[in-house]
Scaffold this motif. Sequence first.
Motif, mmCIF file in Angstrom:
data_model
loop_
_atom_site.group_PDB
_atom_site.id
_atom_site.type_symbol
_atom_site.label_atom_id
_atom_site.label_comp_id
_atom_site.label_asym_id
_atom_site.label_seq_id
_atom_site.Cartn_x
_atom_site.Cartn_y
_atom_site.Cartn_z
ATOM 1 N N THR A 105 0.337 7.032 5.114
ATOM 2 C CA THR A 105 0.994 6.650 6.357
ATOM 3 C C THR A 105 0.002 6.313 7.471
ATOM 4 O O THR A 105 0.224 5.387 8.244
ATOM 5 C CB THR A 105 1.958 7.762 6.800
ATOM 6 N N ALA A 106 -1.100 7.029 7.571
ATOM 7 C CA ALA A 106 -2.109 6.707 8.593
ATOM 8 C C ALA A 106 -2.953 5.493 8.226
ATOM 9 O O ALA A 106 -3.187 4.616 9.062
ATOM 10 C CB ALA A 106 -2.998 7.915 8.864
ATOM 11 N N PRO A 107 -3.447 5.374 6.995
ATOM 12 C CA PRO A 107 -4.358 4.268 6.671
ATOM 13 C C PRO A 107 -3.699 3.023 6.109
ATOM 14 O O PRO A 107 -4.391 2.057 5.776
ATOM 15 C CB PRO A 107 -5.285 4.897 5.620
ATOM 16 N N CYS A 108 -2.369 2.972 5.996
ATOM 17 C CA CYS A 108 -1.702 1.917 5.230
ATOM 18 C C CYS A 108 -2.051 0.511 5.685
ATOM 19 O O CYS A 108 -2.036 -0.427 4.876
ATOM 20 C CB CYS A 108 -0.180 2.123 5.263
ATOM 21 N N ALA A 109 -2.363 0.309 6.967
ATOM 22 C CA ALA A 109 -2.652 -1.043 7.468
ATOM 23 C C ALA A 109 -4.125 -1.403 7.368
ATOM 24 O O ALA A 109 -4.483 -2.564 7.562
ATOM 25 C CB ALA A 109 -2.206 -1.157 8.920
ATOM 26 N N PHE A 110 -4.958 -0.434 7.049
ATOM 27 C CA PHE A 110 -6.400 -0.652 7.152
ATOM 28 C C PHE A 110 -7.131 -0.660 5.819
ATOM 29 O O PHE A 110 -8.348 -0.827 5.780
ATOM 30 C CB PHE A 110 -7.017 0.434 8.045
ATOM 31 N N VAL A 111 -6.417 -0.450 4.709
ATOM 32 C CA VAL A 111 -7.073 -0.306 3.411
ATOM 33 C C VAL A 111 -6.515 -1.311 2.414
ATOM 34 O O VAL A 111 -5.442 -1.883 2.619
ATOM 35 C CB VAL A 111 -6.904 1.127 2.857
ATOM 36 N N ASN A 112 -7.242 -1.518 1.314
ATOM 37 C CA ASN A 112 -6.755 -2.388 0.251
ATOM 38 C C ASN A 112 -5.963 -1.589 -0.776
ATOM 39 O O ASN A 112 -5.854 -0.361 -0.681
ATOM 40 C CB ASN A 112 -7.920 -3.151 -0.406
ATOM 41 N N SER A 113 -5.429 -2.272 -1.773
ATOM 42 C CA SER A 113 -4.524 -1.607 -2.713
ATOM 43 C C SER A 113 -5.243 -0.583 -3.582
ATOM 44 O O SER A 113 -4.681 0.466 -3.911
ATOM 45 C CB SER A 113 -3.811 -2.641 -3.587
ATOM 46 N N LEU A 114 -6.490 -0.864 -3.965
ATOM 47 C CA LEU A 114 -7.239 0.108 -4.769
ATOM 48 C C LEU A 114 -7.442 1.399 -3.986
ATOM 49 O O LEU A 114 -7.256 2.502 -4.515
ATOM 50 C CB LEU A 114 -8.587 -0.469 -5.196
ATOM 51 N N SER A 115 -7.802 1.267 -2.726
ATOM 52 C CA SER A 115 -7.976 2.458 -1.896
ATOM 53 C C SER A 115 -6.666 3.212 -1.740
ATOM 54 O O SER A 115 -6.642 4.449 -1.744
ATOM 55 C CB SER A 115 -8.513 2.062 -0.521
ATOM 56 N N SER A 116 -5.556 2.489 -1.620
ATOM 57 C CA SER A 116 -4.265 3.164 -1.482
ATOM 58 C C SER A 116 -3.924 3.969 -2.729
ATOM 59 O O SER A 116 -3.362 5.065 -2.637
ATOM 60 C CB SER A 116 -3.161 2.142 -1.182
ATOM 61 N N VAL A 117 -4.293 3.453 -3.899
ATOM 62 C CA VAL A 117 -4.067 4.197 -5.142
ATOM 63 C C VAL A 117 -4.919 5.458 -5.169
ATOM 64 O O VAL A 117 -4.451 6.544 -5.544
ATOM 65 C CB VAL A 117 -4.368 3.301 -6.356
ATOM 66 N N ASN A 151 0.825 -1.209 0.000
ATOM 67 C CA ASN A 151 0.000 0.000 0.000
ATOM 68 C C ASN A 151 0.855 1.253 0.000
ATOM 69 O O ASN A 151 0.536 2.253 -0.662
ATOM 70 C CB ASN A 151 -0.931 0.003 1.217
ATOM 71 N N THR A 152 1.941 1.216 0.741
ATOM 72 C CA THR A 152 2.862 2.358 0.790
ATOM 73 C C THR A 152 3.439 2.640 -0.586
ATOM 74 O O THR A 152 3.478 3.797 -1.051
ATOM 75 C CB THR A 152 3.995 2.067 1.794
ATOM 76 N N MET A 153 3.887 1.588 -1.257
ATOM 77 C CA MET A 153 4.440 1.727 -2.604
ATOM 78 C C MET A 153 3.418 2.297 -3.579
ATOM 79 O O MET A 153 3.694 3.214 -4.357
ATOM 80 C CB MET A 153 4.900 0.357 -3.113
ATOM 81 N N MET A 154 2.210 1.708 -3.550
ATOM 82 C CA MET A 154 1.189 2.075 -4.517
ATOM 83 C C MET A 154 0.766 3.535 -4.364
ATOM 84 O O MET A 154 0.580 4.250 -5.347
ATOM 85 C CB MET A 154 -0.032 1.159 -4.377
ATOM 86 N N ALA A 155 0.601 3.986 -3.138
ATOM 87 C CA ALA A 155 0.166 5.366 -2.916
ATOM 88 C C ALA A 155 1.222 6.367 -3.378
ATOM 89 O O ALA A 155 0.893 7.411 -3.962
ATOM 90 C CB ALA A 155 -0.153 5.577 -1.436
ATOM 91 N N GLY A 156 2.493 6.053 -3.125
ATOM 92 C CA GLY A 156 3.555 6.955 -3.563
ATOM 93 C C GLY A 156 3.609 7.106 -5.070
ATOM 94 O O GLY A 156 3.720 8.214 -5.601
ATOM 95 N N THR A 157 3.509 5.980 -5.768
ATOM 96 C CA THR A 157 3.546 6.054 -7.238
ATOM 97 C C THR A 157 2.275 6.677 -7.794
ATOM 98 O O THR A 157 2.317 7.395 -8.796
ATOM 99 C CB THR A 157 3.752 4.652 -7.840
ATOM 100 N N ALA A 158 1.137 6.443 -7.135
ATOM 101 C CA ALA A 158 -0.111 7.062 -7.585
ATOM 102 C C ALA A 158 -0.036 8.574 -7.462
ATOM 103 O O ALA A 158 -0.531 9.306 -8.330
ATOM 104 C CB ALA A 158 -1.286 6.524 -6.777
ATOM 105 N N GLY A 159 0.584 9.052 -6.380
ATOM 106 C CA GLY A 159 0.761 10.495 -6.229
ATOM 107 C C GLY A 159 1.624 11.078 -7.329
ATOM 108 O O GLY A 159 1.338 12.159 -7.861
#
Length: 509
Positions: free
Chosen positions: A369-381, A329-337
């Motif tokens: 950073t706050a939601p990384c443990a509670f969400v799925n990969s689509l949400s992280s994107v 999730n951390t990886m995906m959100a960074g690249t999505a940004g």
Amino acid sequence: MNFKFLQKKIPSYLLIGAVVVLLLMLFEPTRSFAQDATGAKTGTINDVPAATAGKPTVSEVGEVAGHNKIAINIMWTLLAGFLVMFMQAGFALVETGFTQKKNVAHTMGMNFMVYAVGMFGFWICGFAFMFGGALNAATLGGAPGVISHEYVVHMFGHDFGLAGSVGFFLNSDVYDVGVFTLFLFQMVFMDTTATIPTGSMAERWSFKSFLIFGFFISMFVYPIYGNWVWGGGWLSQLGANFGLGHGMVDFAGSSVVHMVGGVAALAGAIIIGPRIGKFNADGTTNTIPGHNIPMALLGTFILALGWFGFNPGSTLAGGDFRISIVAVNTMMAGTAGTLAVLILLYIQKKKPDPGMLANGMLAGLVAITAPCAFVNSLSSVIIGAIAGALVVLTIYIMDYKVKIDDPVGAFAVHGVNGAWGVLAVGLFSDGSYGDGWNGVAGPVKGLFYGDASQLGAQSVGALTCLVFVFVVMYAFFKISNKITPIRVKAEDEIAGLDIPEMGVQGYVD
């Protein structure tokens, strides 16, 4: 074969060596190994400490299993902390690359010294205020024999924790392997918070004023808000006391680390004022380009690497399988940004500015950073993409609407997206993790998965961070300016701060 010809072309010792190597290669498969080359026989029942060698009791096996579990957790947490410490190098490179070369030694110097100053401030009292009421971290061994105590006020029939009161100077009362592990991990988190304002106030901040700030934020501001969220304080108990979800939930620090640093950066940027030449008398804005984009992008990659210590490390447990989901999730959100910023720049018919792309990645990382443990990969994107859009919008508003000079986009990246990350917990948490979080039964769920009250807790937490940190830091900068000016002399700012402030040049031309 003409061996004389070979001897003329190849020295004899090389021929002998080749023959020896050939013989060894032929002989090697025929050997039988008495050693344990595969490791299958290494570690047996004989390695279990027991009163009777080779015949451990169930209790003795259990002791070893428990010891190994905690050892794995401590080792994982320390290694993650080492990664987060390396993020300081990333911040130093990003901020220095985005500023002018005449201030290289000064910007680097602040990023270097905040580590030492912040560590001592946190050691003196920051850690005690933050975790002195909740030192018994079960994943790190429960700190046997360590007594925690929290300062509380009683209102509306409930206790509101305000600050811890145990662990000043890491004294003998907390001389414990688990507590020391927690200290190191949290110290490097604090250092991230403390370094964020060095970006928003770069190129005009007095080094002496910066040193005072380093002690203040590490001893009081970061620890007190951190206690409210992570140390068993009142924000974490909004669920248990008032039924607001699981209380304030921030897995790895979108608010505790990034929003605190970002809001402090905003207060500092307002008080210190814009750099000379940033804004014209007619209200127009000038771009002051950074001097080294490769340095800034290298720093961004170092930060992205360190984030794998930041987020997965916040499990404090090497045996928590959720680590893999947190990391992805951390990886995906960074690249999505990053991609969101790229798309927006093209929509605006602009070139793909590497600096903006870097801030897009950092914004996505902050938000997840706050939601990384509670969400799925689509949400992280989705979370990361919205963060990328927010950082572009915020930088535009600050530069062209409200005229606040933030050379590296510290508030846009950390402040705005720290708040967005906190709210994202209350929206996207899918109920697959967090059972018992903050003492509330059941997993953490957000609005989109049936629990509107969690969004309420997150909103209270974000608003509290904004008001508390901004008011305290605004007052601090006003008062500290009376002690020693926070801004350098105009002539020094124009010439460059390396010689006047640091006594050496960053680059010797």
